[in-house]
Design a protein around this motif. Sequence first.
Motif, PDB file in Angstrom:
ATOM      1  N   ILE A 104      49.652  27.602  24.337  1.00 47.66           N
ATOM      2  CA  ILE A 104      48.947  26.330  25.788  1.00 47.66           C
ATOM      3  C   ILE A 104      48.178  26.952  26.352  1.00 47.66           C
ATOM      4  CG2 ILE A 104      50.483  25.158  26.947  1.00 47.66           C
ATOM      5  CD1 ILE A 104      52.389  25.676  24.915  1.00 47.66           C
ATOM      6  N   ALA A 105      47.343  25.123  26.006  1.00 45.68           N
ATOM      7  CA  ALA A 105      45.990  25.129  26.419  1.00 45.68           C
ATOM      8  C   ALA A 105      46.500  24.730  27.888  1.00 45.68           C
ATOM      9  CB  ALA A 105      44.964  23.955  26.030  1.00 45.68           C
ATOM     10  N   SER A 106      44.602  25.770  28.359  1.00 45.34           N
ATOM     11  CA  SER A 106      44.717  25.086  30.164  1.00 45.34           C
ATOM     12  C   SER A 106      44.756  23.961  30.611  1.00 45.34           C
ATOM     13  CB  SER A 106      43.703  26.569  30.920  1.00 45.34           C
ATOM     14  OG  SER A 106      43.949  27.308  30.383  1.00 45.34           O
ATOM     15  N   PRO A 107      45.459  23.689  31.921  1.00 46.09           N
ATOM     16  CA  PRO A 107      45.548  22.402  32.429  1.00 46.09           C
ATOM     17  C   PRO A 107      44.173  21.947  32.445  1.00 46.09           C
ATOM     18  CG  PRO A 107      46.085  23.954  34.062  1.00 46.09           C
ATOM     19  CD  PRO A 107      46.084  24.790  33.013  1.00 46.09           C
ATOM     20  N   PRO A 108      43.970  20.948  32.110  1.00 45.54           N
ATOM     21  CA  PRO A 108      43.148  20.062  32.371  1.00 45.54           C
ATOM     22  C   PRO A 108      41.853  19.392  33.907  1.00 45.54           C
ATOM     23  CG  PRO A 108      43.884  18.192  32.241  1.00 45.54           C
ATOM     24  CD  PRO A 108      44.993  19.394  31.968  1.00 45.54           C
ATOM     25  N   THR A 109      40.505  19.617  33.976  1.00 47.91           N
ATOM     26  CA  THR A 109      40.606  19.075  35.891  1.00 47.91           C
ATOM     27  C   THR A 109      39.388  17.957  35.689  1.00 47.91           C
ATOM     28  OG1 THR A 109      38.899  21.150  35.154  1.00 47.91           O
ATOM     29  CG2 THR A 109      40.688  21.745  36.862  1.00 47.91           C
ATOM     30  N   VAL A 110      39.994  17.757  37.004  1.00 41.70           N
ATOM     31  CA  VAL A 110      38.521  15.894  36.905  1.00 41.70           C
ATOM     32  C   VAL A 110      38.090  16.374  37.329  1.00 41.70           C
ATOM     33  CG1 VAL A 110      38.492  13.979  37.505  1.00 41.70           C
ATOM     34  CG2 VAL A 110      40.540  14.285  36.687  1.00 41.70           C
ATOM     35  N   LEU A 111      36.489  16.161  36.309  1.00 33.69           N
ATOM     36  CA  LEU A 111      34.886  16.853  37.433  1.00 33.69           C
ATOM     37  C   LEU A 111      34.675  15.585  38.184  1.00 33.69           C
ATOM     38  CD1 LEU A 111      33.578  18.491  34.014  1.00 33.69           C
ATOM     39  CD2 LEU A 111      35.210  19.838  36.350  1.00 33.69           C
ATOM     40  N   ARG A 112      34.449  14.562  37.685  1.00 30.12           N
ATOM     41  CA  ARG A 112      33.964  13.959  38.224  1.00 30.12           C
ATOM     42  C   ARG A 112      34.250  11.754  37.973  1.00 30.12           C
ATOM     43  NH1 ARG A 112      28.765  12.320  35.941  1.00 30.12           N
ATOM     44  NH2 ARG A 112      28.637  14.283  34.923  1.00 30.12           N
ATOM     45  N   GLU A 113      34.006  10.995  38.769  1.00 28.16           N
ATOM     46  CA  GLU A 113      33.863   9.596  37.824  1.00 28.16           C
ATOM     47  C   GLU A 113      32.713   8.984  37.205  1.00 28.16           C
ATOM     48  OE1 GLU A 113      35.456   5.410  39.628  1.00 28.16           O
ATOM     49  OE2 GLU A 113      36.366   7.636  40.868  1.00 28.16           O
ATOM     50  N   LEU A 114      33.052   8.556  36.234  1.00 28.37           N
ATOM     51  CA  LEU A 114      31.748   7.886  35.541  1.00 28.37           C
ATOM     52  C   LEU A 114      31.944   6.705  35.559  1.00 28.37           C
ATOM     53  CD1 LEU A 114      32.246  10.076  31.972  1.00 28.37           C
ATOM     54  CD2 LEU A 114      31.024  10.641  33.333  1.00 28.37           C
ATOM     55  N   ASP A 115      30.892   5.887  34.550  1.00 29.38           N
ATOM     56  CA  ASP A 115      29.852   4.699  34.467  1.00 29.38           C
ATOM     57  C   ASP A 115      31.320   4.331  33.125  1.00 29.38           C
ATOM     58  OD1 ASP A 115      29.267   4.377  36.729  1.00 29.38           O
ATOM     59  OD2 ASP A 115      27.394   4.566  35.768  1.00 29.38           O
ATOM     60  N   GLY A 116      31.981   3.132  32.798  1.00 32.37           N
ATOM     61  CA  GLY A 116      32.702   3.269  31.955  1.00 32.37           C
ATOM     62  C   GLY A 116      32.831   1.749  31.638  1.00 32.37           C
ATOM     63  N   PRO A 117      33.374   0.725  30.886  1.00 29.16           N
ATOM     64  CA  PRO A 117      33.656  -0.560  30.361  1.00 29.16           C
ATOM     65  C   PRO A 117      34.534  -0.816  31.137  1.00 29.16           C
ATOM     66  CG  PRO A 117      35.039   0.953  28.857  1.00 29.16           C
ATOM     67  CD  PRO A 117      33.805   1.813  29.912  1.00 29.16           C
ATOM     68  N   ASP A 118      34.388  -1.850  31.907  1.00 32.52           N
ATOM     69  CA  ASP A 118      35.564  -2.981  32.780  1.00 32.52           C
ATOM     70  C   ASP A 118      36.684  -2.934  32.489  1.00 32.52           C
ATOM     71  OD1 ASP A 118      36.409  -3.197  35.509  1.00 32.52           O
ATOM     72  OD2 ASP A 118      36.428  -5.530  34.571  1.00 32.52           O
ATOM     73  N   THR A 119      37.314  -3.282  30.987  1.00 34.44           N
ATOM     74  CA  THR A 119      38.214  -3.761  31.023  1.00 34.44           C
ATOM     75  C   THR A 119      39.214  -2.888  29.602  1.00 34.44           C
ATOM     76  OG1 THR A 119      36.985  -5.499  29.050  1.00 34.44           O
ATOM     77  CG2 THR A 119      37.504  -6.387  31.180  1.00 34.44           C
ATOM     78  N   CYS A 120      40.195  -2.567  29.616  1.00 34.81           N
ATOM     79  CA  CYS A 120      40.920  -2.023  28.939  1.00 34.81           C
ATOM     80  C   CYS A 120      40.772  -2.327  27.548  1.00 34.81           C
ATOM     81  CB  CYS A 120      42.089  -1.948  29.374  1.00 34.81           C
ATOM     82  SG  CYS A 120      43.466  -0.688  28.171  1.00 34.81           S
ATOM     83  N   ASP A 121      40.586  -0.760  27.098  1.00 37.72           N
ATOM     84  CA  ASP A 121      40.720  -1.515  25.360  1.00 37.72           C
ATOM     85  C   ASP A 121      40.803  -1.882  24.795  1.00 37.72           C
ATOM     86  OD1 ASP A 121      38.236  -0.131  24.620  1.00 37.72           O
ATOM     87  OD2 ASP A 121      38.270   1.423  23.334  1.00 37.72           O
TER      88      ASP A 121
END
Length: 181
Positions: free
Chosen positions: A4-21
């Motif tokens: 089982i993989a180790s749990p994910p961790t949030v590093l920081r917020e990123l710039d990205g698209p504004d609308t959901c794909d």
Amino acid sequence: MPRIASPPTVLRELDGPDTCDMCGTPGLKTELVRDPFIYGAGDEGVELVVDIPVRTCSSCGSYTDDQAEDIRHDEVCRYLGVLTPTEIRDLRAKYDLSRRELARITGLGESSIARWETRDIIQNVGNDRYLRLLQDPAIFLRAKSLASPEPVHAEPGELPPDLEARLRETGTNFTLQPVAA
Ligand SMILES: [Zn+2]
């Protein structure tokens, strides 16, 4: 026992698209997440760690897209010790070749080259070593001369100083382009 993989961790917020794909809702959030994953099955599985963009939509929830898949693919290539798709493209760019031309010179399949470059499949170790050897201009020109009855032309400045001697030793059929006046 599958790992089982180790749990994910949030590093920081990123710039990205504004609308959901997927649904087009605005206010999409993108975060850089350190996301370990298991490569390989059963006891053979190893944990690889990648930092990937994760999108969060107020209506669809969290998801990853092709960008994350590409990052995982490249990490698997690094783990296996083979060239990444970008490095294979760089090899072609170094000699200014189309896939068709690279296939003609090397005897590799044009469709295989395309599938390696588009992350469809990973080249086996034998083909990977061949590609790495071709990064050496002397070996590349040797392969080119094997593929062609015509002498291979090298641009001035393309060859390192010792290369001409090495090419002559291997019996490569080549001529140097005259330096433009
Ligand atoms: Zn959505």
